[in-house]
Design a protein around this motif. Sequence first.
Motif, PDB file in Angstrom:
ATOM      1  N   PRO A  10      41.264  37.261  30.312  1.00 53.67           N
ATOM      2  CA  PRO A  10      41.969  38.191  29.414  1.00 53.67           C
ATOM      3  C   PRO A  10      43.413  37.756  29.141  1.00 53.67           C
ATOM      4  CG  PRO A  10      40.665  39.420  30.988  1.00 53.67           C
ATOM      5  CD  PRO A  10      40.597  37.969  31.412  1.00 53.67           C
ATOM      6  N   GLU A  11      44.021  37.028  30.075  1.00 54.90           N
ATOM      7  CA  GLU A  11      45.400  36.548  29.879  1.00 54.90           C
ATOM      8  C   GLU A  11      45.498  35.487  28.788  1.00 54.90           C
ATOM      9  OE1 GLU A  11      44.756  38.612  33.366  1.00 54.90           O
ATOM     10  OE2 GLU A  11      43.918  36.603  33.065  1.00 54.90           O
ATOM     11  N   ARG A  12      44.377  34.856  28.457  1.00 51.87           N
ATOM     12  CA  ARG A  12      44.372  33.846  27.401  1.00 51.87           C
ATOM     13  C   ARG A  12      43.680  34.366  26.138  1.00 51.87           C
ATOM     14  NH1 ARG A  12      43.015  30.570  31.702  1.00 51.87           N
ATOM     15  NH2 ARG A  12      40.955  30.155  30.848  1.00 51.87           N
ATOM     16  N   ILE A  13      43.719  35.683  25.979  1.00 51.58           N
ATOM     17  CA  ILE A  13      43.203  36.327  24.768  1.00 51.58           C
ATOM     18  C   ILE A  13      44.324  37.213  24.230  1.00 51.58           C
ATOM     19  CG2 ILE A  13      41.518  37.968  23.833  1.00 51.58           C
ATOM     20  CD1 ILE A  13      39.600  37.122  26.075  1.00 51.58           C
ATOM     21  N   ALA A  14      44.513  37.192  22.927  1.00 48.73           N
ATOM     22  CA  ALA A  14      45.555  38.025  22.331  1.00 48.73           C
ATOM     23  C   ALA A  14      45.054  38.623  21.020  1.00 48.73           C
ATOM     24  CB  ALA A  14      46.816  37.201  22.091  1.00 48.73           C
ATOM     25  N   CYS A  15      45.423  39.876  20.803  1.00 52.03           N
ATOM     26  CA  CYS A  15      45.012  40.622  19.606  1.00 52.03           C
ATOM     27  C   CYS A  15      46.169  40.727  18.619  1.00 52.03           C
ATOM     28  CB  CYS A  15      44.622  42.044  19.963  1.00 52.03           C
ATOM     29  SG  CYS A  15      43.315  42.191  21.147  1.00 52.03           S
ATOM     30  N   ASP A  16      45.820  40.717  17.363  1.00 48.19           N
ATOM     31  CA  ASP A  16      46.759  41.015  16.290  1.00 48.19           C
ATOM     32  C   ASP A  16      48.026  40.177  16.343  1.00 48.19           C
ATOM     33  OD1 ASP A  16      44.897  42.876  15.383  1.00 48.19           O
ATOM     34  OD2 ASP A  16      45.697  44.402  16.701  1.00 48.19           O
ATOM     35  N   ILE A  17      47.831  38.893  16.588  1.00 53.04           N
ATOM     36  CA  ILE A  17      48.937  37.939  16.603  1.00 53.04           C
ATOM     37  C   ILE A  17      49.372  37.678  15.155  1.00 53.04           C
ATOM     38  CG2 ILE A  17      49.571  35.555  17.165  1.00 53.04           C
ATOM     39  CD1 ILE A  17      49.251  37.350  19.589  1.00 53.04           C
ATOM     40  N   ASP A  31      50.100  27.028  23.293  1.00 58.24           N
ATOM     41  CA  ASP A  31      50.953  27.671  24.301  1.00 58.24           C
ATOM     42  C   ASP A  31      50.124  28.465  25.293  1.00 58.24           C
ATOM     43  OD1 ASP A  31      53.260  26.631  23.166  1.00 58.24           O
ATOM     44  OD2 ASP A  31      53.741  28.474  22.062  1.00 58.24           O
ATOM     45  N   MET A  32      49.107  29.160  24.801  1.00 61.50           N
ATOM     46  CA  MET A  32      48.267  29.976  25.686  1.00 61.50           C
ATOM     47  C   MET A  32      47.463  29.104  26.648  1.00 61.50           C
ATOM     48  SD  MET A  32      47.071  32.883  22.962  1.00 61.50           S
ATOM     49  CE  MET A  32      45.995  33.782  24.076  1.00 61.50           C
ATOM     50  N   VAL A  33      46.895  28.008  26.153  1.00 60.93           N
ATOM     51  CA  VAL A  33      46.139  27.103  27.023  1.00 60.93           C
ATOM     52  C   VAL A  33      47.079  26.464  28.042  1.00 60.93           C
ATOM     53  CG1 VAL A  33      44.791  24.970  27.129  1.00 60.93           C
ATOM     54  CG2 VAL A  33      44.292  26.656  25.357  1.00 60.93           C
ATOM     55  N   ALA A  34      48.240  26.005  27.598  1.00 63.68           N
ATOM     56  CA  ALA A  34      49.193  25.348  28.498  1.00 63.68           C
ATOM     57  C   ALA A  34      49.700  26.302  29.567  1.00 63.68           C
ATOM     58  CB  ALA A  34      50.365  24.791  27.707  1.00 63.68           C
ATOM     59  N   GLY A  35      49.849  27.557  29.222  1.00 63.94           N
ATOM     60  CA  GLY A  35      50.346  28.540  30.176  1.00 63.94           C
ATOM     61  C   GLY A  35      49.452  28.684  31.384  1.00 63.94           C
ATOM     62  N   ALA A  42      52.077  22.105  26.278  1.00 62.82           N
ATOM     63  CA  ALA A  42      51.672  22.724  25.014  1.00 62.82           C
ATOM     64  C   ALA A  42      51.787  21.759  23.842  1.00 62.82           C
ATOM     65  CB  ALA A  42      52.500  23.980  24.756  1.00 62.82           C
ATOM     66  N   ASN A  43      52.840  20.940  23.812  1.00 61.33           N
ATOM     67  CA  ASN A  43      53.005  20.040  22.668  1.00 61.33           C
ATOM     68  C   ASN A  43      51.906  18.983  22.623  1.00 61.33           C
ATOM     69  OD1 ASN A  43      54.063  18.712  24.932  1.00 61.33           O
ATOM     70  ND2 ASN A  43      55.624  17.638  23.738  1.00 61.33           N
ATOM     71  N   ALA A  44      51.425  18.539  23.782  1.00 57.16           N
ATOM     72  CA  ALA A  44      50.334  17.561  23.813  1.00 57.16           C
ATOM     73  C   ALA A  44      49.026  18.200  23.339  1.00 57.16           C
ATOM     74  CB  ALA A  44      50.169  16.994  25.223  1.00 57.16           C
ATOM     75  N   ALA A  79      40.094  27.521  27.633  1.00 59.01           N
ATOM     76  CA  ALA A  79      40.066  28.061  26.275  1.00 59.01           C
ATOM     77  C   ALA A  79      41.103  29.169  26.112  1.00 59.01           C
ATOM     78  CB  ALA A  79      38.672  28.605  25.969  1.00 59.01           C
ATOM     79  N   ALA A  80      41.401  29.448  24.858  1.00 58.17           N
ATOM     80  CA  ALA A  80      42.244  30.582  24.485  1.00 58.17           C
ATOM     81  C   ALA A  80      41.662  31.150  23.197  1.00 58.17           C
ATOM     82  CB  ALA A  80      43.689  30.144  24.281  1.00 58.17           C
ATOM     83  N   PHE A  81      41.860  32.448  23.002  1.00 61.09           N
ATOM     84  CA  PHE A  81      41.247  33.137  21.863  1.00 61.09           C
ATOM     85  C   PHE A  81      42.248  34.117  21.286  1.00 61.09           C
ATOM     86  CE2 PHE A  81      38.010  36.621  20.694  1.00 61.09           C
ATOM     87  CZ  PHE A  81      37.772  36.093  19.438  1.00 61.09           C
ATOM     88  N   ILE A  82      42.456  34.044  19.971  1.00 59.65           N
ATOM     89  CA  ILE A  82      43.328  35.010  19.314  1.00 59.65           C
ATOM     90  C   ILE A  82      42.632  35.633  18.114  1.00 59.65           C
ATOM     91  CG2 ILE A  82      45.503  33.954  20.068  1.00 59.65           C
ATOM     92  CD1 ILE A  82      45.803  32.773  17.221  1.00 59.65           C
ATOM     93  N   ARG A  83      43.019  36.863  17.865  1.00 61.06           N
ATOM     94  CA  ARG A  83      42.671  37.551  16.616  1.00 61.06           C
ATOM     95  C   ARG A  83      43.985  37.744  15.883  1.00 61.06           C
ATOM     96  NH1 ARG A  83      40.575  43.113  17.750  1.00 61.06           N
ATOM     97  NH2 ARG A  83      42.745  43.711  17.622  1.00 61.06           N
ATOM     98  N   THR A  84      44.067  37.225  14.677  1.00 61.97           N
ATOM     99  CA  THR A  84      45.312  37.337  13.920  1.00 61.97           C
ATOM    100  C   THR A  84      45.385  38.690  13.217  1.00 61.97           C
ATOM    101  OG1 THR A  84      44.359  36.263  11.970  1.00 61.97           O
ATOM    102  CG2 THR A  84      45.447  34.839  13.588  1.00 61.97           C
TER     103      THR A  84
END
Length: 157
Positions: A10-17, A31-35, A42-44, A79-84
């Motif tokens: 859940p820490e690598r999922i974000a809503c309404d970004i 950034d989320m994956v690197a975190g 993150a830049n790589a 993995a990371a998952f966002i909903r924009t």
Amino acid sequence: MIKIADLITPERIACDIQVTSKKRGLEVLSDMVAGSDSALPANAIFDKLISREKLGSTGLGHGVALPHARMDGNDTATAAFIRTSEAIDFDAFDNEPVDLLFALVVPEHFTDEHLQILARLAEMFSDQPLCRRLRDANDADAMYELLRDWEAAQGST
């Protein structure tokens, strides 16, 4: 077989970004994956995701994108998952804007595993009722539960 629920938290999922471009969406996901793994800057991650997009868009269609990359320096898939908040242009084959972005970063040697995970993700995100529920979910925990429950309902094959 690697489970999708093991790749993400859940820490690598974000809503309404709020992102306005494919590039910014990939930056947020990097950034989320690197975190979650200091071995991967993150830049790589971003550079790898952008390089992959230059080969062809990872937009699946129906508002979903699966940016992905293989990288040295990590020994597990992440993995990371966002909903924009607003759908963004992602050069998807159906020309529809994207609001669900699931990024996958795997170790360089994960050739077969990489393809298996991508196939599983493509199957998951082709489930339109699931995508509707993800778009309606209130928070990251709810989105995580939807992903985990979908996979459990499919059985581990």
